[in-house]
Design an enzyme around this catalytic site. Sequence first.
Site: not given
Ligand code: NDP
Length: 444
Positions: A125, A164-165, A239, A376
Amino acid sequence: MSYINDVLEKAIRMNPGEQEFHQAVKEVLETLEPVINKHPEYARAGLLERMTEPERQLMFRVPWVDDQNRVQVNRGFRVQFNSAIGPYKGGLRFHPSVNLSIIKFLAFEQVFKNSLTGLPIGGGKGGSDFDPRGKSDGEVMRFCQSFMTELYRHIGADTDVPAGDIGVGAREIGYLYGQYKRIRNAYESVLTGKGLSYGGSLARKEATGYGLVYFVDEMIKANGKSYRDSTVVVSGSGNVAIYAVEKAQQLGARVVSMSDSDGYIYDPKGIDLDTVKQLKEVERKRISEYKLIHPQAEYHKNTERIWSIPCDIALPCATQNELNGEDAKLLVANACYAVAEGANMPTTPEAVDIFLKEGVLFAPGKASNAGGVATSALEMSQNSIRDSWTFEEVDAKLKEIMVNIFNNASEAAKEYGYENNLVAGANIAGFKKVAEAMLAQGIV
Ligand code: NDP
């Protein structure tokens, strides 16, 4: 058990102050006791000590110039945790909260998650404390180019393949890939989540959210329930959240809530996902703007209260530790019967204990959100055979993988005396394959 306790104590001592990393290691090690008892050779081979120490941890300076011509400096990270079963694989996170502890916990979890997919991928990561929010496209591009100018020497299609993440979506992957290709003069499958015009896979964007919903479907079906007419609360609007909502709605659920880091919306009529996609994917706006378009919805300025909304199924899809013990009690009191992690470690240990004790069906992220990394790996396969599969082909493979993960985690739980505990089941099933590979490869 003293071997597990010793390893845990050592991991805490060697990584002072890294709370998230301690939490993740503790959560995994505590469930491995029956496996370690059954396999004394694991302790003799120092397996747990090796598994809790990353193979390599990189931290580097990322200097870039902002639109006002000021020099900015961020910190870059890549933790290459375990390559026993394949090249390191795991996302990059750009968020101001990023530090070594967070990247290490994510990389550690990724090792078991990737193993659970059944595909040949190790765990890693990375990321940076850079905040893409409020930055211009030019600033994001210059940052990504600088980040890759260091990272490129540590990664490669057969070495380490980031994705991505949080904060790293299609735009960032594009800039990172462009810079890698330019420096290396090679068109390699070194990143996943790429755009469809340059080697990306259909259904990768949807994969984590869809996979989460497929996993839950299996879990609730095994308990005689279905999505149809159920009320679902989803946190986040990135996402993972967007495509979890899309698939849940397709399966007949009514999703009533989504959030971002500023607040949450509650729409009793059911979330209009087109509006959310327009706001979040196209305009990069705040979720609060949803109310301007749908006045019947409520907007609440704090994110925590989202779990007070009565629901049948809760899907935390934002970030780590966003659902605590108090939230868990509220969900139980409101008769929520299933919780599944779309985000990584969104549920605190206290909340997990409450769900397990109260008989709430609980899916840990390393199993339920593995669809993203699995797809992926399918993107890597397509790149290496220079082919691209249809959306339906990739989606069908994703579904099959999620069903297998559910079955493997359930069976491992049963075999080791943790019936109905998918937290333990996922840890054990993920652990065993990595353990066998490490044992076979000697002390490395
Ligand atoms: P994005 O950046 O696309 O979205 C993250 C979302 O969570 C946004 O709505 C963001 O709001 C919100 N967020 C982030 N930090 C906080 C916080 N501290 N409190 C409240 N809301 C918050 O990321 P992803 O959707 O890709 O990832 C979300 C989660 O899923 C993460 O934990 C990631 O590790 C996990 N994940 C993602 C994968 C992927 O394929 N993308 C695969 C497996 C796990 P704002 O826009 O205001 O920042």
